[in-house]
Design a protein around this motif. Sequence first.
Motif, mmCIF file in Angstrom:
data_model
loop_
_atom_site.group_PDB
_atom_site.id
_atom_site.type_symbol
_atom_site.label_atom_id
_atom_site.label_comp_id
_atom_site.label_asym_id
_atom_site.label_seq_id
_atom_site.Cartn_x
_atom_site.Cartn_y
_atom_site.Cartn_z
ATOM 1 N N CYS A 124 22.772 -71.880 47.562
ATOM 2 C CA CYS A 124 22.641 -72.824 48.663
ATOM 3 C C CYS A 124 21.209 -73.368 48.755
ATOM 4 C CB CYS A 124 23.035 -72.136 49.975
ATOM 5 S SG CYS A 124 23.002 -73.243 51.381
ATOM 6 N N GLY A 125 21.097 -74.687 48.790
ATOM 7 C CA GLY A 125 19.797 -75.325 48.929
ATOM 8 C C GLY A 125 19.049 -75.527 47.626
ATOM 9 N N LEU A 126 19.600 -75.081 46.509
ATOM 10 C CA LEU A 126 18.951 -75.252 45.212
ATOM 11 C C LEU A 126 19.561 -76.453 44.488
ATOM 12 C CD1 LEU A 126 18.735 -71.500 44.095
ATOM 13 C CD2 LEU A 126 16.970 -72.902 45.185
ATOM 14 N N GLU A 127 18.819 -77.004 43.553
ATOM 15 C CA GLU A 127 19.226 -78.245 42.892
ATOM 16 C C GLU A 127 20.588 -78.131 42.203
ATOM 17 O OE1 GLU A 127 17.371 -81.697 39.998
ATOM 18 O OE2 GLU A 127 16.199 -79.887 40.395
ATOM 19 N N ILE A 128 20.900 -76.983 41.650
ATOM 20 C CA ILE A 128 22.161 -76.826 40.922
ATOM 21 C C ILE A 128 23.374 -77.003 41.833
ATOM 22 C CG2 ILE A 128 22.439 -74.320 41.167
ATOM 23 C CD1 ILE A 128 23.192 -74.356 38.111
ATOM 24 N N GLU A 129 23.186 -76.814 43.109
ATOM 25 C CA GLU A 129 24.281 -76.961 44.064
ATOM 26 C C GLU A 129 24.876 -78.380 43.996
ATOM 27 O OE1 GLU A 129 25.095 -75.572 48.628
ATOM 28 O OE2 GLU A 129 23.180 -76.539 48.218
ATOM 29 N N LYS A 130 24.033 -79.365 43.717
ATOM 30 C CA LYS A 130 24.495 -80.750 43.623
ATOM 31 C C LYS A 130 25.044 -81.081 42.231
ATOM 32 C CE LYS A 130 20.618 -81.860 46.498
ATOM 33 N NZ LYS A 130 19.230 -82.107 46.219
ATOM 34 N N LEU A 131 24.630 -80.299 41.221
ATOM 35 C CA LEU A 131 24.963 -80.617 39.839
ATOM 36 C C LEU A 131 26.196 -79.888 39.302
ATOM 37 C CD1 LEU A 131 21.306 -80.303 38.490
ATOM 38 C CD2 LEU A 131 22.533 -82.428 38.967
ATOM 39 N N TRP A 132 26.362 -78.639 39.682
ATOM 40 C CA TRP A 132 27.401 -77.780 39.114
ATOM 41 C C TRP A 132 28.764 -78.139 39.700
ATOM 42 C CZ3 TRP A 132 27.074 -74.776 35.002
ATOM 43 C CH2 TRP A 132 28.025 -73.787 34.778
ATOM 44 N N LYS A 133 29.670 -78.576 38.864
ATOM 45 C CA LYS A 133 31.010 -78.981 39.315
ATOM 46 C C LYS A 133 32.068 -77.942 38.959
ATOM 47 C CE LYS A 133 29.291 -82.809 40.761
ATOM 48 N NZ LYS A 133 28.628 -82.687 42.025
ATOM 49 N N GLU A 134 31.706 -76.961 38.183
ATOM 50 C CA GLU A 134 32.628 -75.907 37.745
ATOM 51 C C GLU A 134 33.026 -75.039 38.933
ATOM 52 O OE1 GLU A 134 34.884 -74.153 35.046
ATOM 53 O OE2 GLU A 134 33.252 -75.297 34.160
ATOM 54 N N GLU A 135 34.312 -74.968 39.216
ATOM 55 C CA GLU A 135 34.796 -74.133 40.317
ATOM 56 C C GLU A 135 35.263 -72.768 39.818
ATOM 57 O OE1 GLU A 135 37.564 -76.113 42.867
ATOM 58 O OE2 GLU A 135 36.339 -77.931 42.944
ATOM 59 N N ARG A 136 35.502 -72.687 38.549
ATOM 60 C CA ARG A 136 36.010 -71.465 37.935
ATOM 61 C C ARG A 136 34.883 -70.435 37.820
ATOM 62 N NH1 ARG A 136 37.844 -71.317 31.725
ATOM 63 N NH2 ARG A 136 38.266 -69.093 31.639
ATOM 64 N N THR A 137 35.220 -69.165 37.968
ATOM 65 C CA THR A 137 34.269 -68.086 37.705
ATOM 66 C C THR A 137 34.725 -67.346 36.452
ATOM 67 O OG1 THR A 137 35.439 -66.581 39.196
ATOM 68 C CG2 THR A 137 33.575 -67.820 40.118
ATOM 69 N N TYR A 138 33.840 -66.538 35.896
ATOM 70 C CA TYR A 138 34.089 -65.909 34.604
ATOM 71 C C TYR A 138 33.794 -64.414 34.667
ATOM 72 C CZ TYR A 138 33.870 -70.722 32.956
ATOM 73 O OH TYR A 138 34.103 -72.057 32.775
ATOM 74 N N SER A 139 34.405 -63.685 33.743
ATOM 75 C CA SER A 139 34.005 -62.307 33.529
ATOM 76 C C SER A 139 32.677 -62.359 32.772
ATOM 77 C CB SER A 139 35.044 -61.574 32.683
ATOM 78 O OG SER A 139 36.274 -61.504 33.364
ATOM 79 N N VAL A 140 31.747 -61.508 33.161
ATOM 80 C CA VAL A 140 30.424 -61.513 32.539
ATOM 81 C C VAL A 140 30.112 -60.123 32.001
ATOM 82 C CG1 VAL A 140 27.939 -61.824 32.934
ATOM 83 C CG2 VAL A 140 29.581 -63.337 34.068
ATOM 84 N N VAL A 141 29.674 -60.076 30.764
ATOM 85 C CA VAL A 141 29.192 -58.841 30.171
ATOM 86 C C VAL A 141 27.686 -58.978 30.049
ATOM 87 C CG1 VAL A 141 29.179 -57.355 28.138
ATOM 88 C CG2 VAL A 141 31.295 -58.438 28.868
#
Length: 153
Positions: free
Chosen positions: A72-89
């Motif tokens: 919230c409040g960071l520049e990526i908030e306006k840029l990132w359109k991906e709604e999907r989340t991922y498994s992360v290793v």
Amino acid sequence: MVSNVLQNLSLGTSSFRGLRKTNQIYVDKTRLIFDLASQRRKYLLVRPRRFGKSLLISTFETLFKNGLEDFCGLEIEKLWKEERTYSVVKFDFSEIKPLFGFTKFEKALKDRLIDNFSGLGFSYDPNSTSLFSQLSKWLGEQPTNSLVSCNFN
């Protein structure tokens, strides 16, 4: 309007989520993170010691695991359109100490791989083929673009 609230200075904080939740100072580099994350390639990022590698990896991990929840409040908030989340290793090579010989190094490496992938459904059978064969087969069975790997030392 400019806020006069002082934020805490982060000293040695390597958790992006922790840094954001405790309102510590974060220099917004999320535009660069967006540029890297949106290209779906492998990168080798070489930086000196104490230069923020762990925080950078934690930022990627948070983005892919939780989406924009902590941005919230960071520049990526306006840029990132991906709604999907991922498994992360997240694989931290500093957890493996090569100082005690090859056999102990090999065991530590296997243990880390088993621990990190078992949370995602990988099950190692010591009576079957090698760990690397089993892991390779399991990874090949995963849906395309379903897993993000963050490796660092």
